[in-house]
Motif scaffolding. Sequence first.
Motif, PDB file in Angstrom:
ATOM      1  N   MET A  86      44.753  22.778 -23.259  1.00  0.00           N
ATOM      2  CA  MET A  86      45.315  24.015 -23.793  1.00  0.00           C
ATOM      3  C   MET A  86      44.316  24.843 -24.596  1.00  0.00           C
ATOM      4  N   HIS A  87      43.300  24.180 -25.174  1.00  0.00           N
ATOM      5  CA  HIS A  87      42.342  24.982 -25.957  1.00  0.00           C
ATOM      6  C   HIS A  87      41.463  25.855 -25.068  1.00  0.00           C
ATOM      7  N   ARG A  88      41.611  25.675 -23.753  1.00  0.00           N
ATOM      8  CA  ARG A  88      40.835  26.526 -22.835  1.00  0.00           C
ATOM      9  C   ARG A  88      41.627  27.756 -22.392  1.00  0.00           C
ATOM     10  N   LEU A  89      42.858  27.858 -22.864  1.00  0.00           N
ATOM     11  CA  LEU A  89      43.692  29.012 -22.493  1.00  0.00           C
ATOM     12  C   LEU A  89      43.933  29.917 -23.698  1.00  0.00           C
ATOM     13  N   PHE A  90      43.726  31.204 -23.501  1.00  0.00           N
ATOM     14  CA  PHE A  90      44.057  32.217 -24.505  1.00  0.00           C
ATOM     15  C   PHE A  90      45.151  33.091 -23.892  1.00  0.00           C
ATOM     16  N   VAL A  91      46.331  33.104 -24.504  1.00  0.00           N
ATOM     17  CA  VAL A  91      47.418  33.959 -23.998  1.00  0.00           C
ATOM     18  C   VAL A  91      47.357  35.299 -24.742  1.00  0.00           C
ATOM     19  N   ASP A  92      47.380  36.376 -23.969  1.00  0.00           N
ATOM     20  CA  ASP A  92      47.327  37.725 -24.553  1.00  0.00           C
ATOM     21  C   ASP A  92      48.676  38.415 -24.339  1.00  0.00           C
ATOM     22  N   PRO A  93      49.446  38.622 -25.428  1.00  0.00           N
ATOM     23  CA  PRO A  93      50.769  39.236 -25.260  1.00  0.00           C
ATOM     24  C   PRO A  93      50.737  40.760 -25.084  1.00  0.00           C
ATOM     25  N   VAL A 115      53.570  29.967 -29.628  1.00  0.00           N
ATOM     26  CA  VAL A 115      52.918  28.809 -30.249  1.00  0.00           C
ATOM     27  C   VAL A 115      53.717  27.523 -30.076  1.00  0.00           C
ATOM     28  N   PHE A 116      54.992  27.647 -29.707  1.00  0.00           N
ATOM     29  CA  PHE A 116      55.804  26.436 -29.502  1.00  0.00           C
ATOM     30  C   PHE A 116      55.901  26.013 -28.030  1.00  0.00           C
ATOM     31  N   LEU A 117      55.166  26.708 -27.158  1.00  0.00           N
ATOM     32  CA  LEU A 117      55.280  26.381 -25.724  1.00  0.00           C
ATOM     33  C   LEU A 117      54.620  25.052 -25.385  1.00  0.00           C
ATOM     34  N   SER A 118      53.631  24.667 -26.160  1.00  0.00           N
ATOM     35  CA  SER A 118      52.979  23.384 -25.888  1.00  0.00           C
ATOM     36  C   SER A 118      52.408  22.856 -27.199  1.00  0.00           C
ATOM     37  N   ASP A 119      52.077  21.566 -27.177  1.00  0.00           N
ATOM     38  CA  ASP A 119      51.485  20.960 -28.352  1.00  0.00           C
ATOM     39  C   ASP A 119      50.293  20.119 -27.922  1.00  0.00           C
ATOM     40  N   PRO A 120      49.072  20.499 -28.224  1.00  0.00           N
ATOM     41  CA  PRO A 120      48.707  21.667 -29.027  1.00  0.00           C
ATOM     42  C   PRO A 120      48.990  22.979 -28.286  1.00  0.00           C
ATOM     43  N   PRO A 121      49.185  24.066 -29.008  1.00  0.00           N
ATOM     44  CA  PRO A 121      49.483  25.336 -28.348  1.00  0.00           C
ATOM     45  C   PRO A 121      48.223  25.970 -27.754  1.00  0.00           C
ATOM     46  N   PRO A 122      48.413  26.929 -26.851  1.00  0.00           N
ATOM     47  CA  PRO A 122      47.240  27.686 -26.401  1.00  0.00           C
ATOM     48  C   PRO A 122      46.771  28.605 -27.540  1.00  0.00           C
ATOM     49  N   HIS A 123      45.553  29.103 -27.417  1.00  0.00           N
ATOM     50  CA  HIS A 123      45.138  30.172 -28.338  1.00  0.00           C
ATOM     51  C   HIS A 123      45.951  31.422 -28.006  1.00  0.00           C
ATOM     52  N   ILE A 124      46.106  32.292 -28.999  1.00  0.00           N
ATOM     53  CA  ILE A 124      46.760  33.577 -28.731  1.00  0.00           C
ATOM     54  C   ILE A 124      45.799  34.674 -29.168  1.00  0.00           C
ATOM     55  N   VAL A 125      45.577  35.613 -28.268  1.00  0.00           N
ATOM     56  CA  VAL A 125      44.561  36.637 -28.498  1.00  0.00           C
ATOM     57  C   VAL A 125      45.180  38.018 -28.268  1.00  0.00           C
ATOM     58  N   VAL A 126      44.679  39.017 -28.973  1.00  0.00           N
ATOM     59  CA  VAL A 126      45.059  40.403 -28.650  1.00  0.00           C
ATOM     60  C   VAL A 126      43.803  41.259 -28.553  1.00  0.00           C
ATOM     61  N   GLY A 127      43.906  42.310 -27.769  1.00  0.00           N
ATOM     62  CA  GLY A 127      42.882  43.348 -27.766  1.00  0.00           C
ATOM     63  C   GLY A 127      43.314  44.353 -28.819  1.00  0.00           C
ATOM     64  N   LEU A 128      42.805  44.153 -30.032  1.00  0.00           N
ATOM     65  CA  LEU A 128      43.388  44.819 -31.202  1.00  0.00           C
ATOM     66  C   LEU A 128      43.300  46.345 -31.148  1.00  0.00           C
TER      67      LEU A 128
END
Lengths: 316, 272
Positions: free
Chosen positions: B162-169, B194-207
Amino acid sequence: MPVPRVADTFKGAVSRVTIGATAEQGGTRTTTVTVGGALNVVYAGEPGKLGEKPVIAVDVLDIAPEDWAEALAGQYKDVFGDPAAWAKKAVDEYGADLICLKFDGIHPDRGDLGADHAVRVIKDVLAAVGVPLILWGSGNDAKDNQIMPKVSEAAKGQNCLIGTVTEDNYKSLTAIALADSHKLITEAPLDINIGKQVNILVSDMGYPLENIVTFQSTGALGYGIEYSYSIQERQRLATLGGDKMMAMPSIVDVGSEAWRTKEAKSDAPEWGPAEARGPMWEAATAIVLLQSGTDIIRLRHPKAVATVKNFIKEMW
Amino acid sequence: MISIGERINGMFLDVKKAIAEKDKAVIQDLAKRQTECGASYLDVNVGTAAADQEGTMAWLVETIQETCKTPLCLDSQKPNVIAAGLKAADTSMGILLNSSPLNKKSDAEVLDKYLEMAQSVGPEGKIIALTMDKNGVPQDVDTRVAIAAQIVEKVMEAGLEMHRLFVDPIVLPVKVPDAQQQPNNIIAAIGQIVFLSDPPPHIVVGLSNLSQGSCERSLINRIFLCMAASHGLDAAIIDVLDEPLVDALATAEMLLNKQLYSDSYLKAYRNA
């Protein structure tokens, strides 16, 4: 059903610090000591990530102490006032990995001795033993700033661990450690935030973070060990989380703190034999702090040294 | 917070001009300055001006890596452009592929292609996946989370940790009509992803997209970044050269107890 893999892995690691320099490295030490390197909390995860074994530094004072309990003083009486012979005894008979040379005698309240004395002591001890040295000031800022640079210079090339520097008094000793290529101890008063601050301050002076050993101050068993424990643990967790300003090995001062307790030094037969209580207090304090994640332990009584050495041998 | 420096993007006029004139110095200066400001990754986006997108991506990658070893974040919606960047890149420090939706009308397998490329790099190959599918960008919380769940499942099936995935909402400009509910929705979605998996994926935004076309861009960006950080955002594509933004982020992380306080915590944050 397969057992899930629960071992955590972290991005940070405790830096490795080597103390002492052999002839090839420009010094005269016959051994060097390397501490640090842990990639995990103590006893968690893979054994390969524990890092270097913790080591024991035995205290040697530059003057004969006047206030040591008989149970402790009896072990060293023959060498009091002769730091070279004291250091040799601690290494040859008690198995010290390093000597922590404590310059009590330069303190204005405990002799107020000058640079000549301190330089003679460091030279004598360097000649007497081959292990690496820790050079620890008296705790009086003005006097330490005046004398410790001379001590540092006399030990140039030996790659000693010198200290301590604090948030309010770090400039002169940091500069001299940098100039003489010694490793440096940063001290904080059981305050993790100040511990980080002093590391930032010395690194701002150009002192490399990877040459620092932290001293968070020590509380003995029954006298604040919980604070020491949780701060050591907090430091390790910050390290593992990637905080480079906290990723140093640490040193604890168990010997002097354990022997300040009434349980160690009182002549109270109803508490059991005095010759056993003190070493037990030292060893118990040391073993608790080892589990919080520390690297260099200052000890005094040979029985405590033997017990803690054996514990480290069994557990690491 | 994993900060991804946004400046090497053909949408910025200085970069666009440098690409057109093959002026390495401008690109290398941006790479160096962003690295000095603490960027964990450098985003690399060829923009829309260059006719040869693959060639331009490769040129940008080579140009950057001549001067600095900061891991790259190859940024394109086109798998062939990412592939061209990957081919040119030194990936030994790790690399981030940015980004793929769950699927597209024109390409149902697009995420698989990105996953394959990430895997080809080895354990340090990572990807950003958008909570977006063939129906476009969802506006509500539930659809964002549902797509994120499908992404997480797919990534797990592919065998990536999971640490290899960054989810961008997907952050949208707040200035667009009726878009003012979106920041709230994104924060709510982050709180669930953040509750979809444990450990969770990273979450990223294009700010910076948030403040597109607005006045007070820097202020809008930094307030939202701190709000989202307190709900679990742990990575962001940002302008690391924006000092007040980085100061605000360091302060938010300190207040969230993710960084140890010290009187010089702002300096410590940058040096880390």
